[in-house]
Design a protein around this motif. Structure first.
Motif: not given
Lengths: 293, 237
Positions: B49, B52, B54, B75, B78, B84, B86, B90, B102-103, B105-107, B148
């Motif tokens: 974490x 990553x 967090x 954020x 990535x 990660x 998790x 999650x 799809x989320x 691939x967001x960033x 994901x």
């Protein structure tokens, strides 16, 4: 006024409640944030419209072009620099800060505009109506209000369910930590949500100002109606918010039918009773998700 | 020798007053698979974490691909290529499986992973795409969580307790498929309580004990007693 007419007027009034409640519903849905200054923001927007119509000499509807973007920007910045600091596992800071903001807005309005009640004059649309039957007439302005609420809520629902940004909103609502792992800046999402919340409540505030006269201290009662609509419909559900607003409006209108002795109060009382009944028997609301806090 | 993909030096991190990591050093070369083992509360999850973003680091440095990683907000990591998976998967329960991917691939950083390729390596996901992620079984959730992460085109995959809560047969299948899933060239840092799986999969293992590195070596170079000592600490006589 007949029962059928009362019900129709209630549905139309419900559009206004739904418009007030939209921002509350959205900010609670995405970030579990309750803004106690929400009603005061509606009144603030109505006063901004008063100033805009006076200075620019335009119709209140035209003033929306100034007031709504202004309030949206204020929402973005308020979230970023004030509300963000209150977000956390403890809900108390958010409640105190937004309550305080409401007090500040009320007193600033009192200081600048005085305690005299104000109104927004939108011209002949305020009184124009369509007669459906001998008994039932529908006002153009209440119809416009309901239509606006429906358009706003449908647009927001589409934004949430169909777009990449909406997906990010929902992911953040589910789990902000994990959303950050996906490259989503949750603080920016929150600021955008608050911008939308301020914009929709500004719309509601100007409509309220056209519908009735208002004073600086009326925010809390608007907040109460908004809250009731959200809770009746179900926390975090936009469709629920629309239905909740309409149910509340109908309850108030029918309440007025039952007993006119206490003037308008009996209708409002009926709305409150319905709200309490929902809290007691269906606390998740008509459309609420069950389980998760 | 060029700088490793991930270089951690003297990393301390924790949650508020509770410190979980004390001066951890760890280097992971590009393409390597490293398993972090250790008892409950040894700091394994905190380590991932912290990488990553967090959990804030209180001391030390973390460099990734030659650049300071601690200066990058969670954020944006990535986009640097860190994904990660998790502990506890999650997934976003109110989103569909497809939306979860799809989320993911967001960033993301540019690359060739897309839903089609994820379905190729994790065919178990295909019939689930339109289902809400909240109703999946443990094994299905884990597959989606890995998919994901892959959607972000990671250079470094952090896999936290992938086997936790899964049936033994599912774990076996997952670990057998893992090298293929992650593909040649992707660097993997895996946290695992199942030492047998960790030894079988990893090029190198690192054991944490109470927030400090107590052992590091290749699976071939460490024996059972070394691991037991590193895992539980010195047995008092």
């Amino acid at each position: 006024m007949s029962w059928a007419n009362a019900a129709v007027q209630g549905v139309l009034l419900g559009g206004l409640f739904a418009l007030v409640a939209t921002g509350l519903s959205l900010s609670f849905g995405v970030m579990r944030f309750v803004n106690l200054a929400h009603g005061d923001l509606a009144i603030l927007a109505a006063y901004l419209a008063v100033s805009t119509t006076t200075i620019l000499d335009v119709n209140p509807f035209v003033s929306l072009l100034v007031v709504v973007p202004l309030m949206a920007a204020a929402g973005y910045l308020t979230q970023r620099y004030v509300f963000d600091r209150t977000i956390g596992p403890d809900p108390l800071p958010a409640i105190l800060v937004t309550f305080g903001l409401g007090v500040v807005i009320q007193n600033a309005l009192l200081q600048h505009y005085s305690a005299d009640s104000q109104g927004l004059d939108a011209g002949s649309i305020e009184t124009a109506s369509i007669r459906l039957t001998d008994d039932i007439a529908v006002g153009w302005f209440p119809l416009l209000t309901l239509g606006t609420a429906v358009v706003v809520l449908v647009a927001l629902q589409l934004l949430l369910s169909r777009t990449r940004a909406g997906r990010a909103f929902r992911a953040t609502s589910d789990d902000p930590d994990t959303a950050r792992l996906m490259g989503i800046d949750d603080r920016r999402i929150y600021a955008r949500v608050m911008a939308i919340a301020f914009a929709t409540v500004a719309l509601a505030g100007v409509f309220i100002g056209i519908r009735q006269t208002f004073g600086p201290a009326e925010g809390p009662s608007i907040l109460l109606f908004g809250f009731e609509a959200v809770v009746i419909g179900g926390l975090g559900s936009l469709w629920g918010t629309l239905v909740g607003g309409i149910v509340l409006g109908v309850a108030q209108a029918l309440g007025n039918q039952v007993d006119v002795r206490y003037d308008l109060l009996s209708g409002v009382l009926f709305g409150h009773l319905l709200f309490l009944a929902v809290l007691a028997f269906r606390p998740q609301g008509l459309f609420g998700r069950q389980g998760r806090a | 020798m060029s700088e490793p993909l991930l270089a951690i030096q003297g990393l301390s991190a924790g949650y508020g007053a509770f410190q979980a990591l004390f001066g951890v050093d760890l280097r992971v070369a590009e393409g390597e698979t490293v398993a972090v083992i250790g008892a409950n509360g040894a700091g394994k999850t905190t380590l991932l974490r912290a990488i990553a973003g967090l959990v804030p680091a209180t001391a030390g440095t973390v460099r990734f691909a030659g650049a300071d990683l601690l200066a990058v907000p969670a954020y944006r990591r990535v986009a640097e290529g860190i994904a990660l998976v998790p502990e506890g998967r999650r997934l976003f329960p109110s989103l569909s499986v497809e939306e979860n991917l799809l989320v993911g691939a967001h960033g993301r950083r540019p690359g060739q992973w897309d839903i089609g390729r994820v379905l190729e390596v994790l065919p178990v996901i295909e019939p689930l795409l339109s289902r809400p992620a909240g109703v999946l079984s443990g094994g299905e959730s884990q597959a989606v969580a890995i998919g994901r992460a892959l959607m972000s085109n990671p250079r470094l995959v952090l896999l936290d307790e992938a086997s936790l809560g899964l049936a033994p047969v599912v774990i076996k299948r997952l670990y057998a498929a893992l090298p293929d899933i992650i593909g040649g060239g992707t660097t993997v840092l895996i946290v695992e309580q199942d030492i047998g799986q960790a030894l079988a999969l990893a090029d190198r293992i690192v054991c944490l004990l109470e927030g400090r590195v107590s052992l590091t070596g290749t699976p071939a170079s460490v024996d059972r007693e070394d691991i037991t000592a590193a895992y539980f600490g010195k047995v008092r006589t």
